[in-house]
Design an enzyme around this catalytic site. Sequence first.
Site, short mmCIF file in Angstrom:
data_model
loop_
_atom_site.label_atom_id
_atom_site.label_comp_id
_atom_site.label_asym_id
_atom_site.label_seq_id
_atom_site.Cartn_x
_atom_site.Cartn_y
_atom_site.Cartn_z
N ASN A 1 0.88 -1.19 0.07
CA ASN A 1 -0.09 0.31 -0.10
C ASN A 1 1.10 1.01 -0.30
O ASN A 1 1.72 2.03 1.06
CB ASN A 1 -0.90 0.03 1.10
CG ASN A 1 -1.60 1.80 1.71
OD1 ASN A 1 -1.78 2.36 0.59
ND2 ASN A 1 -1.71 1.53 2.66
N GLY B 1 2.45 2.63 10.40
CA GLY B 1 3.60 3.18 10.34
C GLY B 1 4.22 3.49 11.74
O GLY B 1 4.59 4.59 12.07
N GLU C 1 -5.14 -5.02 10.17
CA GLU C 1 -3.95 -4.66 10.64
C GLU C 1 -4.02 -3.70 12.33
O GLU C 1 -4.95 -2.38 12.13
CB GLU C 1 -4.11 -3.41 9.59
CG GLU C 1 -3.41 -3.88 8.51
CD GLU C 1 -3.08 -2.30 7.14
OE1 GLU C 1 -2.24 -2.97 6.78
OE2 GLU C 1 -4.21 -1.87 6.76
N HIS D 1 -9.37 1.03 5.03
CA HIS D 1 -7.91 0.92 5.41
C HIS D 1 -8.38 1.77 6.82
O HIS D 1 -9.16 2.64 7.41
CB HIS D 1 -7.00 1.66 4.75
CG HIS D 1 -6.02 1.63 5.06
ND1 HIS D 1 -5.33 2.39 6.00
CD2 HIS D 1 -4.82 0.76 4.49
CE1 HIS D 1 -4.12 2.35 6.32
NE2 HIS D 1 -3.71 0.64 5.73
N SER E 1 3.57 -1.79 10.40
CA SER E 1 5.45 -2.86 10.02
C SER E 1 5.36 -3.71 9.99
O SER E 1 6.43 -3.79 10.87
CB SER E 1 5.32 -2.28 11.51
OG SER E 1 5.21 -0.72 12.04
N GLU F 1 -6.96 4.80 7.76
CA GLU F 1 -6.57 5.59 7.76
C GLU F 1 -7.91 5.86 6.65
O GLU F 1 -8.25 6.87 6.56
CB GLU F 1 -5.25 6.27 6.95
CG GLU F 1 -4.17 5.72 7.36
CD GLU F 1 -2.52 5.02 6.43
OE1 GLU F 1 -2.95 4.95 5.25
OE2 GLU F 1 -1.92 4.68 7.05
N LYS G 1 -0.14 3.99 0.03
CA LYS G 1 -0.30 5.38 0.71
C LYS G 1 -0.03 6.42 -0.57
O LYS G 1 -0.21 6.90 -1.28
CB LYS G 1 -0.08 5.73 1.93
CG LYS G 1 0.11 4.83 2.75
CD LYS G 1 0.17 4.97 3.79
CE LYS G 1 0.26 3.47 4.75
NZ LYS G 1 0.07 3.75 6.25
C1 PEP Z 1 -0.68 0.13 5.92
O1 PEP Z 1 -0.55 1.06 5.42
O2 PEP Z 1 -1.68 -0.50 5.90
C2 PEP Z 1 0.73 -0.55 6.74
C3 PEP Z 1 0.65 -2.02 7.10
O3 PEP Z 1 1.61 0.31 7.19
P1 PEP Z 1 3.49 -0.38 7.75
O4 PEP Z 1 2.98 -1.44 6.69
O5 PEP Z 1 3.76 1.13 6.94
O6 PEP Z 1 2.56 0.19 9.00
#
Ligand code: PEP
Length: 251
Positions: free
Chosen positions: A9, A173, A167, A95, A213, A97, A11
């Site tokens: 992703n 992040g 998630e 997601h 992460s 976000e 973003k």
């Molecule tokens: C995400 O945005 O779906 C995500 C898992 O981000 P990150 O891997 O940076 O934690």
Amino acid sequence: MRRTIIAGNWKMNKTITEALDLVRGLSMELKDVKDVDVVICPVFTALYSVSHEIEGSNIKLGAQNLFWEEKGAFTGEISAQMLKDANCDYVLIGHSERRNIFKETNEYVNRKLKAALKAELLPIVCVGERLEERQKNETFDVIRNHVTGALEGLSADDLKDIIIAYEPVWAIGTGQVATPEQAQEVHAFIRKLIADNFGSEVAEKLRIQYGGSVKPDNIKILIAQPDIDGALVGGAALKAESFLGIIKGCL
Ligand code: PEP
């Protein structure tokens, strides 16, 4: 046996030129990788150009969002058909976000999911608890609410085309990855929920990704868990070296 699926992703990152640079590096390195499904989700403006760059490779294209209507007066939105037209196979839905910054509700997620299925896009539906919810021991309630809310009105047959991404919001992040045990516990819970609602055969086939992460140095232990079938990767998907490291960690 469920095939591993790793999705990146991106973003709101990368211009078209930067996106093309990254995919060139990825597609060369991935040409012999047959055992992992690889998906990248660039920004809307880069989708069509990237689709041509990955033609003939084993990388698939996904979008990060969609709107449920087919067309019309919905300024700033994009439909499932438009994503198909830009050669997308997958789409991220719900997601964290989108849920937290743009206030998307379960009802939105459900309508988007139905629109994606109708257009024959493969949805990756994201679910996950926030830190305060985990601290209040509400994780399973939140996950149940997200999963059942997203899948409301769908049939067992619809489920064969859906991927769920767990998630935990506190791990996205932040560099703070869930432990393999924490992730496995929630993945097993989701699979049981699907079994109870759609039957055990559907649940056994459902792919559930972990996101939060994920890096080359933690993927192996995560993917070794019985109910973790892949990863949704944010930050580490923005560089060829780390994204490739994650994919190769699954082989
Ligand atoms: C995400 O945005 O779906 C995500 C898992 O981000 P990150 O891997 O940076 O934690």
